[in-house]
Write an enzyme that holds these catalytic residues in place. Structure first.
Site, PDB file in Angstrom:
ATOM      1  N   ALA A   7      -6.291  -4.546   8.159  1.00 22.76           N
ATOM      2  CA  ALA A   7      -7.329  -3.549   7.861  1.00 22.76           C
ATOM      3  C   ALA A   7      -8.591  -4.164   7.265  1.00 22.76           C
ATOM      4  CB  ALA A   7      -6.766  -2.499   6.906  1.00 22.76           C
ATOM      5  N   ASP A  28      -0.374  -5.466   9.346  1.00 23.92           N
ATOM      6  CA  ASP A  28      -1.386  -4.484   8.970  1.00 23.92           C
ATOM      7  C   ASP A  28      -2.674  -5.273   8.745  1.00 23.92           C
ATOM      8  OD1 ASP A  28      -2.960  -2.518   7.934  1.00 23.92           O
ATOM      9  OD2 ASP A  28      -1.592  -1.918   6.335  1.00 23.92           O
ATOM     10  N   TRP A  41       0.876  -1.173   0.000  1.00 22.73           N
ATOM     11  CA  TRP A  41       0.000   0.000   0.000  1.00 22.73           C
ATOM     12  C   TRP A  41       0.913   1.222   0.000  1.00 22.73           C
ATOM     13  CZ3 TRP A  41      -2.153   2.775   4.715  1.00 22.73           C
ATOM     14  CH2 TRP A  41      -3.181   3.657   4.359  1.00 22.73           C
ATOM     15  N   LYS A  57     -13.167  -0.673   7.419  1.00 25.46           N
ATOM     16  CA  LYS A  57     -13.852  -1.475   6.409  1.00 25.46           C
ATOM     17  C   LYS A  57     -14.857  -2.427   7.046  1.00 25.46           C
ATOM     18  CE  LYS A  57     -10.131   0.174   4.362  1.00 25.46           C
ATOM     19  NZ  LYS A  57      -9.840   0.985   3.224  1.00 25.46           N
TER      20      LYS A  57
HETATM   21  C1  LMR Z   1      -7.114   2.274  -0.228  1.00 24.47           C
HETATM   22  O1  LMR Z   1      -6.031   1.703  -0.370  1.00 24.47           O
HETATM   23  O2  LMR Z   1      -7.798   2.642  -1.177  1.00 24.47           O
HETATM   24  C2  LMR Z   1      -7.662   2.482   1.166  1.00 24.47           C
HETATM   25  O3  LMR Z   1      -6.838   1.875   2.097  1.00 24.47           O
HETATM   26  C3  LMR Z   1      -7.959   3.882   1.494  1.00 24.47           C
HETATM   27  C4  LMR Z   1      -6.743   4.779   1.563  1.00 24.47           C
HETATM   28  O4  LMR Z   1      -6.629   5.520   2.548  1.00 24.47           O
HETATM   29  O5  LMR Z   1      -5.920   4.763   0.662  1.00 24.47           O
END
Ligand code: LMR
Length: 395
Positions: free
Chosen positions: A213, A211, A130, A246
């Site tokens: 989420a 992580d 991410w 989420k």
């Molecule tokens: C995403 O990856 O789209 C989500 O985790 C929201 C974000 O804050 O980027």
């Protein structure tokens, strides 16, 4: 003084959300940010959250600050949701947690704790990861190493590459893993692969930082936690960044927790004090509303039951959409899209180039990240054919 500041480029995810919102194309399709959307394209409020909100409003007598560790009920509930009611670490009283502003706050406080313990720690990140992991952890001062994770050829985890790279992780290093529903690729480790990671952590002494989420959006609340719980059962120390964005749909309420499984109760107290001081340094105390709702839901059989049933439907819908999308893409575009069905959670890479994703945006109003990451939950009965047809035109 300030006039020297330059305008920065838009965030790669939030910038596209804004661009899609501004697009006047009536057929536009928003597959950008990771929020759950129902078949009407709406990110709904869970019924359990609405009920908790009504009772909270009736009973709330103060808006005084929460303590820096947050709401006690919430911490109790989130620890059990994450680690399981039967967790030996919980029974041994060697778990601490601090309520944080969302999963990002949880990652940041986790990074602060790591930096306080070992400022030279290297954090191993999956390739890809991410994108926000890098500024979130890097701004604390931590250094990164990458480990191979996703194989675009197989659309699955390159586990041999991952293991080879993580052989170089040593005691004092941290390995960031995603507990389930990998963001951005949707490819998860199997339970036996989690076992191999546990063996490596035991032998090499690195610390897992998980992580977490998307618990409940892959196969279910308990199944999605199996890898994390395996590590917790076998290792003396695990750091977890949990989010209720989420699975409870509390996105804008910023509700998360840093949970640390420690060596013993004394260490848990020390880490709590470190987390509190770090929070005070950054934002002082967490926002209350979302955590008060989550605390009520996670500690009530009645509200918890309603929520679990709702979340199950969300999870089923995502998995059904994965099958539908595979079918429609194979029909319109040819080729093998079975990987979409094998992946978990909200995300999948469609395997398009950045240029193709730009054409999709410009010519068709179909918005996905440049990496071709889509939010599967943004697909619905009204846009699925248009999406597949648009993809077929750019490939
Ligand atoms: C995403 O990856 O789209 C989500 O985790 C929201 C974000 O804050 O980027």
């Amino acid at each position: 003084m300030l006039q020297n500041l330059q305008q920065l480029p838009a965030d790669p995810i939030l910038g596209l959300v804004a661009a899609c919102r501004a697009d006047r194309n009536p057929n536009k399709v928003d597959l950008t940010v990771g929020i759950y959307m129902d078949d009407q394209g709406v990110c709904p409020v869970f019924e359990a959250v609405k009920q908790a909100q009504r009772t909270l409003e009736a009973e709330e007598v103060t808006k005084a600050y929460l303590p820096a560790v947050g709401d006690e009920n919430f911490n109790f509930g989130i620890q059990r949701l994450t680690l399981g009611e039967a967790s030996a670490a919980l029974a041994d009283d060697r778990v601490c947690s601090i309520q944080t502003p969302g999963g990002c706050g949880a990652l940041r406080i986790g990074a602060e704790i790591i930096y306080a313990a070992a400022p030279n720690a290297r954090v191993w990140l999956s390739d890809p990861t991410w994108p926000v992991h890098i500024p979130l952890l890097g701004s604390v001062g931590l250094e990164f190493q990458a480990y191979r994770y996703y194989d675009p050829e197989t659309h699955g985890v390159n586990f041999d590459g991952m293991v080879q790279d993580l052989k170089k992780a040593v005691a004092g290093d941290v390995v960031l893993l995603q507990g389930c529903c990998h963001n951005p690729c949707g490819a998860d480790l199997s339970l036996s692969e989690w076992g191999v990671i546990a063996d490596m952590a035991e032998q090499q002494g690195f610390t897992p930082f998980i992580d977490f989420a998307y618990q409940g959006l892959g196969d279910g609340l308990e199944q999605d936690a199996a890898g994390l719980r395996l590590l917790v059962a076998r290792l003396p120390e695990v750091i977890i960044a949990a989010s209720c964005s989420k699975n409870l749909g509390l996105y804008r309420e910023r509700t998360g927790a840093t949970i640390v499984v420690c060596r013993d109760a004394a260490n848990a107290r020390a880490i709590t004090s470190q987390a509190q001081v770090a929070a005070r340094r950054i934002y002082s105390m967490p926002p209350a509303h979302g955590a008060l709702l989550a605390g009520r839901i996670l500690t009530s059989d009645h509200l918890g039951g309603i929520w679990r049933a709702e979340l199950k439907l969300v999870c089923q819908r995502i998995n059904n959409l994965r099958s539908d999308l595979r079918e429609v893409l194979e029909l319109r575009c040819g080729g093998d899209y079975s990987f979409i069905e094998r992946e978990k959670g909200m995300f999948s890479f469609l395997g398009l180039s950045a240029q193709q994703t730009r054409r999709l945006r410009q010519d068709f109003g179909v918005y996905m990240l440049d990496s071709s990451r889509i939010n599967v939950a943004g697909v619905n009965a009204r846009n699925i054919d248009y999406l597949a047809e648009s993809v077929s035109k750019v490939i």
